[in-house]
Design an enzyme around this catalytic site. Structure first.
Site, PDB file in Angstrom:
ATOM      1  N   LYS A  42       4.816 -11.968  -1.939  1.00 46.49           N
ATOM      2  CA  LYS A  42       4.407 -11.934  -0.547  1.00 46.49           C
ATOM      3  C   LYS A  42       3.983 -10.524  -0.136  1.00 46.49           C
ATOM      4  O   LYS A  42       3.334 -10.326   0.873  1.00 46.49           O
ATOM      5  CB  LYS A  42       5.581 -12.351   0.368  1.00 46.49           C
ATOM      6  N   GLY A  43       4.392  -9.545  -0.942  1.00 47.58           N
ATOM      7  CA  GLY A  43       4.213  -8.147  -0.554  1.00 47.58           C
ATOM      8  C   GLY A  43       2.788  -7.727  -0.213  1.00 47.58           C
ATOM      9  O   GLY A  43       2.579  -6.869   0.635  1.00 47.58           O
ATOM     10  N   GLU A  98      -2.367  -5.882  -4.922  1.00 42.69           N
ATOM     11  CA  GLU A  98      -0.924  -5.652  -4.889  1.00 42.69           C
ATOM     12  C   GLU A  98      -0.567  -4.619  -3.825  1.00 42.69           C
ATOM     13  O   GLU A  98      -1.382  -3.762  -3.487  1.00 42.69           O
ATOM     14  CB  GLU A  98      -0.442  -5.131  -6.254  1.00 42.69           C
ATOM     15  N   ASP A  99       0.655  -4.715  -3.333  1.00 42.39           N
ATOM     16  CA  ASP A  99       1.124  -3.688  -2.394  1.00 42.39           C
ATOM     17  C   ASP A  99       1.628  -2.461  -3.150  1.00 42.39           C
ATOM     18  O   ASP A  99       1.375  -1.331  -2.755  1.00 42.39           O
ATOM     19  CB  ASP A  99       2.220  -4.239  -1.466  1.00 42.39           C
ATOM     20  N   ASP A 102       5.234  -0.841  -9.592  1.00 42.29           N
ATOM     21  CA  ASP A 102       6.477  -0.138  -9.845  1.00 42.29           C
ATOM     22  C   ASP A 102       6.643  -0.012 -11.368  1.00 42.29           C
ATOM     23  O   ASP A 102       6.091   0.895 -11.979  1.00 42.29           O
ATOM     24  CB  ASP A 102       7.585  -0.973  -9.191  1.00 42.29           C
ATOM     25  N   LYS A 130       4.074   3.715  -7.884  1.00 39.17           N
ATOM     26  CA  LYS A 130       5.288   4.504  -8.116  1.00 39.17           C
ATOM     27  C   LYS A 130       5.327   4.849  -9.598  1.00 39.17           C
ATOM     28  O   LYS A 130       6.027   4.230 -10.392  1.00 39.17           O
ATOM     29  CB  LYS A 130       6.505   3.676  -7.705  1.00 39.17           C
ATOM     30  N   PHE A 151      13.362   4.130  -1.949  1.00 39.62           N
ATOM     31  CA  PHE A 151      13.319   2.729  -1.565  1.00 39.62           C
ATOM     32  C   PHE A 151      12.444   2.560  -0.333  1.00 39.62           C
ATOM     33  O   PHE A 151      12.820   2.919   0.767  1.00 39.62           O
ATOM     34  CB  PHE A 151      14.713   2.144  -1.327  1.00 39.62           C
ATOM     35  N   ASP A 158       9.350  -5.150   1.218  1.00 42.17           N
ATOM     36  CA  ASP A 158      10.566  -5.675   1.844  1.00 42.17           C
ATOM     37  C   ASP A 158      11.849  -5.127   1.240  1.00 42.17           C
ATOM     38  O   ASP A 158      11.868  -4.598   0.124  1.00 42.17           O
ATOM     39  CB  ASP A 158      10.618  -7.199   1.686  1.00 42.17           C
ATOM     40  N   ARG A 164       8.878  -6.328   6.308  1.00 43.09           N
ATOM     41  CA  ARG A 164       7.481  -6.420   5.870  1.00 43.09           C
ATOM     42  C   ARG A 164       6.512  -6.151   7.026  1.00 43.09           C
ATOM     43  O   ARG A 164       5.386  -5.738   6.809  1.00 43.09           O
ATOM     44  CB  ARG A 164       7.191  -7.822   5.315  1.00 43.09           C
TER      45      ARG A 164
HETATM   46  C1  PRP Z   1       7.301  -6.318  -5.684  1.00 41.66           C
HETATM   47  C2  PRP Z   1       5.959  -5.721  -5.313  1.00 41.66           C
HETATM   48  C3  PRP Z   1       5.120  -5.969  -6.537  1.00 41.66           C
HETATM   49  C4  PRP Z   1       6.141  -5.868  -7.668  1.00 41.66           C
HETATM   50  C5  PRP Z   1       6.024  -4.542  -8.331  1.00 41.66           C
HETATM   51  O1  PRP Z   1       7.228  -7.711  -5.492  1.00 41.66           O
HETATM   52  O2  PRP Z   1       5.407  -6.396  -4.196  1.00 41.66           O
HETATM   53  O3  PRP Z   1       4.566  -7.267  -6.525  1.00 41.66           O
HETATM   54  O4  PRP Z   1       7.444  -6.011  -7.068  1.00 41.66           O
HETATM   55  O5  PRP Z   1       7.026  -4.378  -9.292  1.00 41.66           O
HETATM   56  P1  PRP Z   1       6.743  -4.191 -10.839  1.00 41.66           P
HETATM   57  O6  PRP Z   1       5.594  -3.248 -11.003  1.00 41.66           O
HETATM   58  O7  PRP Z   1       8.037  -3.590 -11.301  1.00 41.66           O
HETATM   59  O8  PRP Z   1       6.504  -5.519 -11.446  1.00 41.66           O
HETATM   60  P2  PRP Z   1       8.523  -8.635  -5.447  1.00 41.66           P
HETATM   61  O9  PRP Z   1       8.753  -9.201  -6.802  1.00 41.66           O
HETATM   62  O10 PRP Z   1       9.626  -7.884  -4.799  1.00 41.66           O
HETATM   63  O11 PRP Z   1       8.108  -9.856  -4.540  1.00 41.66           O
HETATM   64  P3  PRP Z   1       7.540  -9.796  -3.040  1.00 41.66           P
HETATM   65  O12 PRP Z   1       6.150  -9.244  -3.139  1.00 41.66           O
HETATM   66  O13 PRP Z   1       7.558 -11.214  -2.593  1.00 41.66           O
HETATM   67  O14 PRP Z   1       8.447  -8.906  -2.251  1.00 41.66           O
HETATM   68 MG    MG Z   2       9.992  -7.642  -2.881  1.00 43.21          MG
HETATM   69 MN    MN Z   3       5.139  -8.368  -4.750  1.00 44.51          MN
END
Ligand code: PRP
Ligand code: MG
Ligand code: MN
Length: 178
Positions: A42-43, A98-99, A102, A130, A151, A158, A164
């Site tokens: 959802k991010g 993507e938002d 990581d 990041k 964080f 979120d 969000r």
């Molecule tokens: C978060 C963020 C990215 C992902 C990045 O999503 O929005 O999609 O993690 O992490 P990575 O590079 O370590 O894979 P999350 O899984 O928290 O779901 P969300 O977007 O619904 O919050």
């Molecule tokens: Mg998340």
């Molecule tokens: Mn995400």
């Protein structure tokens, strides 16, 4: 909600500038390609809606939900497909939106999947990166801004599905998650 934020990392004005820049860049690069912007739920929802308006040209939008974090603070290391695409992507130019990147796990898994489905090209557009947390090296074609290893919440990001809707990106006070 705002009292839970320690400091602002990317302000509303900065986000606006970044989104305009990325939108224009994409516009120049994807002219006549009718790309599909794939929003990773959802991010990326908030970023996506602003980005496609900054893109301002013929394109389609689709959504996928791929989660690696759940409600946990640290990455679980697993990537699950919760909602798949419901359109074929073979022969299409894809921009994954993507938002934040990581560890890189989510994107590495997605690129592999979309590539196996015969996409003509796959590029990544992420508002934040990041770098310090990267476990898998993924090439990110369009990056908004590098962010510190803190964080972060807001503008789609979120903590336990909250924050969000903050119009900026900030650092969550440790007392909220400790
Ligand atoms: C978060 C963020 C990215 C992902 C990045 O999503 O929005 O999609 O993690 O992490 P990575 O590079 O370590 O894979 P999350 O899984 O928290 O779901 P969300 O977007 O619904 O919050
Ligand atoms: Mg998340
Ligand atoms: Mn995400």
């Amino acid at each position: 909600m705002r009292e839970d934020i320690e400091k602002v990392i990317v302000s509303t004005d900065q986000i606006h500038e970044i989104v305009e820049r990325l939108g224009k860049q994409l516009h120049d690069d994807y002219r006549d390609k009718n790309p599909i912007f794939i929003c990773i739920l959802k991010g990326a929802v908030i970023f996506m809606t602003d980005l496609i308006r900054a893109y301002d040209d013929l394109s389609e939008i689709e959504f996928m939900d791929v989660s690696s974090y759940g409600d946990a603070f640290e990455s679980s290391g697993e990537v699950r497909i919760i909602k798949d695409l419901d359109v074929p992507v073979n022969g299409r130019h894809i921009v994954i939106v993507e938002d934040i990147i990581d560890t890189g796990r989510t994107l590495a898994a997605l690129i592999k999947l979309l590539d196996s489905r015969g996409a003509a090209s796959i590029k990544i557009c992420s508002l934040l990166s990041k770098e310090a947390h990267r476990l898998i090296n993924v090439h990110v074609d369009y990056i908004g801004v590098e962010v510190p290893d803190e964080f972060l919440v807001g503008y789609g990001l979120d903590y336990k599905n909250q924050y969000r809707n903050l119009p900026f990106i900030g650092v969550l006070k440790p007392k909220i998650y400790e």
